[in-house]
Design an enzyme around this catalytic site. Structure first.
Site, PDB file in Angstrom:
ATOM      1  CB  THR A 273     -32.552  24.631   6.214  1.00  0.00           C
ATOM      2  OG1 THR A 273     -32.352  23.490   5.355  1.00  0.00           O
ATOM      3  CG2 THR A 273     -33.704  24.387   7.159  1.00  0.00           C
ATOM      4  CG  ASP A 274     -27.212  26.931   2.957  1.00  0.00           C
ATOM      5  OD1 ASP A 274     -27.357  26.166   1.970  1.00  0.00           O
ATOM      6  OD2 ASP A 274     -26.313  27.784   3.007  1.00  0.00           O
ATOM      7  CG  PHE A 275     -26.451  21.270   1.134  1.00  0.00           C
ATOM      8  CD1 PHE A 275     -27.032  21.113  -0.107  1.00  0.00           C
ATOM      9  CD2 PHE A 275     -25.700  20.220   1.652  1.00  0.00           C
ATOM     10  CE1 PHE A 275     -26.874  19.942  -0.835  1.00  0.00           C
ATOM     11  CE2 PHE A 275     -25.540  19.045   0.930  1.00  0.00           C
ATOM     12  CZ  PHE A 275     -26.126  18.902  -0.314  1.00  0.00           C
TER      13      PHE A 275
END
Ligand code: BGC
Length: 716
Positions: A273-275
């Protein structure tokens, strides 16, 4: 150098994964899916978690990275030693870092690299970034970013390859090959991560981290082909985007992560995932709590959780309670382990700092950085051949807020670049002019000094533009004008009556409408990296002939955006509608997509299309002669555009389908050929199926998206 170990074959890897999986506890499995970061816990807690096998990856942003950051202790090898020697199964940590455009040797920002229109440069710069990064024990980077960027207000356009799906796809493919090689596993290669899947660049209003409104057709035709290209190149990992598309957050999109990525494209790496994106599912209002967010993400096809902790805190319980099938957990672990094996982490878990000392910022790396920066420079204007300046010029002033800058040239997202490595524009100029030339510098911050000194010079190189902190993540702007005071400065220097050469550094295309009318020479330099100052001087003084072309459309005013060349057909241009439009809205771009001048001129002739009918699987070849008709040797980026005349849906006015960089000596002619197949003409048809439709196609072979030789062919 250590002995090169061959990468284990795919079936051997699958066997090793099975063996390992059989030994893992549910907690250790969840651990492999957890990426942590210094913002999540203390260094001591991180070590303790690694020792217990509760961490699969560490995001190194802001953490010591060994010799590339040698004032601080070397975290990488110490943490790795604990993982390998002290954790029960000894599975190494996959360290990840945003090496977006180089580690210590910093290349132009991706938008600048795109202005180079060079697959070779994309490959070469990524290879070097990979080698420097691998030597520091970091085997994973979160790049290339392939978000189509049609809105320059969006700060992250700097990290993109611009507005066009074809240019972006070609560069993405080359970059992935540069980072990973043809098959992942060589010691100087690392795993790439294509991001942000998908449609993140379409953030409404250019406001980062907002929503994207993208139709299924636009998603397929415009936003996904770049990801597809990266997957075709073998990209090891894919990062989900922050945004939702039509209400479904990408981190919970089974459609994107399972149906498209795995089923349609056959991707077998892992999805990160992104952050904090899993936790953001709560903010996006589709999950009530972190446990539900974890459930949604894993069931949708996410494999690794970037720092939100939702997987590490909840997955085991979700499986125990039967809410998440153990098969989903195992699938994700397999995907992560597969890449750890493929990248060679088990054979070479540690940094090799002796190697790092030898290669980081070595002469060869700097040479590639110089060439990439030279290619990225776009000559936007050159009235009366003001450029190139003569190296024998008597007095030259190099002035303006960025004329003596160092770290600013590195641009956004550089984890280990250092200002001290950078050649400034003023230094670059001093190195190319004759010893008799007087170079006036200084005055960057003092306008009076600047104006007085400028007026003593025979020409002024005025370096303006954006500080890198005005571009990048979360750095959106509402007006595309130069930073406050800069246009006024340009006007005042111009009023001194001395020829002005304007150099603009920026993370996006800016509104240069006033300068484009009044300033005789303009070079657009993006943020050009470590060797940027030298590259700019080489171009300004004719050691190198500029050859960059705009990878984005330059508008005349902020209000014109979004403005991009491959728009759909409309009734806007019809004469009966023209009277309703105000001046600027009606005009086209200030500089079109694909535009860039040279110190020589190129003639296009002898267009041929053979055969002029495309049938079945047999393609056609489009050829044209390009002649260097001017006085200097030079390189031209020859571009092929195609228009599908009548189709079942409204198609773009034209689309880039090919480009080639050709070097031509003065007077030389070369034939450039493009092959076009039926598959290149495919799009999402009215019934949502993917394919081409028969009929007439117009093509152009030319120097930019507005000019070129025109021809046509028929698809049967
Ligand atoms: C960015 C990603 C980046 C990640 C890790 C996020 O904020 O959107 O592009 O890879 O941080 O640094």
């Amino acid at each position: 150098m250590k002995k090169r170990m061959p990468a284990a074959s795919d079936s051997a890897i699958e066997q090793k994964i099975n063996e390992l999986l059989g030994k893992m506890t549910p907690e250790e499995k969840a651990g492999q899916l957890h990426q942590t970061h210094k913002s999540c816990c203390s260094y001591e807690d991180m070590m303790a978690m690694v020792r217990k096998g509760r961490v699969g990856s560490i995001l190194l942003w802001g953490m010591p990275t060994g010799r590339v950051d040698d004032e601080r202790e070397n975290a990488v090898n110490e943490i790795q030693r604990i993982a390998v020697e002290e954790s029960r199964l000894g599975i190494p940590i996959l360290f990840g870092l945003d090496v977006i455009h180089g580690l210590r040797t910093v290349f132009p920002i991706p938008l600048g690299l795109a202005a180079g229109w060079s697959r070779d440069a994309a490959l070469a710069t990524a290879s070097i970034a990979a080698a420097e990064t691998a030597s520091a024990g970091i085997r994973w980077t979160f790049t290339p970013m392939v978000d189509i960027s049609r809105d320059p207000r969006w700060g992250r356009i700097a990290e993109s390859f611009g507005e066009d799906p074809y240019l972006c796809s070609e560069l993405a493919f080359a970059a992935v090959r540069g980072y990973q090689g043809e098959k992942l596993g060589a010691p100087d290669k690392i795993a790439a991560c294509v991001k942000h899947f998908a449609g993140y660049g379409a953030a409404v209003g250019g406001r980062d981290h907002t929503n994207s409104n993208i139709s299924e057709r636009a998603l397929r035709d415009i936003y996904l082909p770049n990801f597809r290209a990266a997957v075709k190149a073998g990209v090891a990992t894919v990062m989900t985007a922050f945004n939702d598309i039509d209400g479904i957050p990408c981190t919970a999109s089974k459609y994107l992560l399972k149906d498209v990525l795995r089923e349609e494209w056959g991707f077998d790496g892992f999805v990160v995932t992104d952050f904090q994106c899993i936790d953001y599912l709560r903010l996006q209002g589709i999950a009530a709590d972190k446990a539900e967010a974890a459930e949604m993400a894993i069931k949708s096809g996410v494999d690794m959780d970037m720092v939100s902790g939702c997987f590490s805190d909840h997955l085991v319980q979700l499986v125990v309670k039967g809410i998440v099938p153990v098969e989903e957990l195992d699938r994700a672990v397999r995907n992560v382990l597969r890449i750890k094996f493929r990248v060679g982490l088990f054979e070479r878990p540690y940094a090799d700092f002796n190697l790092a000392d030898k290669i980081i910022l070595c002469e060869n790396h700097k040479k590639v950085a110089l060439e990439a920066a030279e290619k990225s420079l776009v000559l936007l204007r050159n009235e009366n051949h003001l450029l190139p300046l003569s190296p024998d010029i008597k007095r030259i002033a190099v002035m303006g807020p960025l004329s003596e800058s160092r770290s600013e040239l590195l641009g956004c997202w550089n984890p280990a670049g250092r200002g001290e490595d950078v050649i400034t524009v003023a230094e670059g100029v001093k190195s190319v002019v004759s010893p008799e030339t007087t170079v006036f510098t200084g005055g960057g911050g003092f306008e009076d000094t600047l104006l007085t000194t400028s007026s003593k010079a025979d020409a002024v190189i005025l370096v303006v533009g954006e500080h890198p902190l005005r571009s990048g993540e979360g750095r959106d702007i509402t007006s595309l004008t130069l930073p406050a005071g800069q246009e006024e400065l340009i006007r005042r220097v111009h009023n001194c009556g001395i020829p002005v050469v304007l150099v603009v550094m920026a993370g996006r295309q800016l509104d240069l409408s006033w300068a484009a009318e009044h300033i005789p020479a303009i070079v657009y330099a993006w943020h050009p990296g470590t060797m940027g100052g030298q590259a700019i001087a080489n171009v300004l003084f004719g050691k190198v002939n500029p050859s960059g072309k705009t990878p984005v459309t330059f508008p005349r005013a902020t209000g014109q955006i979004p403005l991009y060349y491959n728009c759909k057909r409309n009734v806007f241009g019809h004469p009966s509608n023209m009277q309703n439009y105000l001046e600027i809205a009606r005009q086209g771009p200030l500089f079109p997509f694909g535009f860039g001048l040279s110190y020589t001129s190129f003639d296009y002739s002898n267009l041929s299309i053979s055969p002029d009918t495309m049938t079945g699987n047999s393609g056609i070849v489009i050829a044209a002669d390009i002649t260097n008709a001017g006085e200097a040797d030079g390189e031209e980026v020859v571009q092929l555009y195609v228009k599908d005349c009548i189709a079942s849906v409204n198609r773009p006015v034209k689309e880039l389908k090919g480009f080639d960089r050709v070097y031509l000596k003065r007077g030389e002619t070369k034939t450039v050929k493009f092959k076009l197949n039926e598959a290149d003409l495919a799009f999402t048809r009215s019934d949502m199926s993917w394919g081409s439709e028969p009929g007439e196609f117009i093509i152009w072979v030319g120097p930019d998206s507005e000019r070129g030789l025109q021809g046509s062919f028929v698809l049967k």
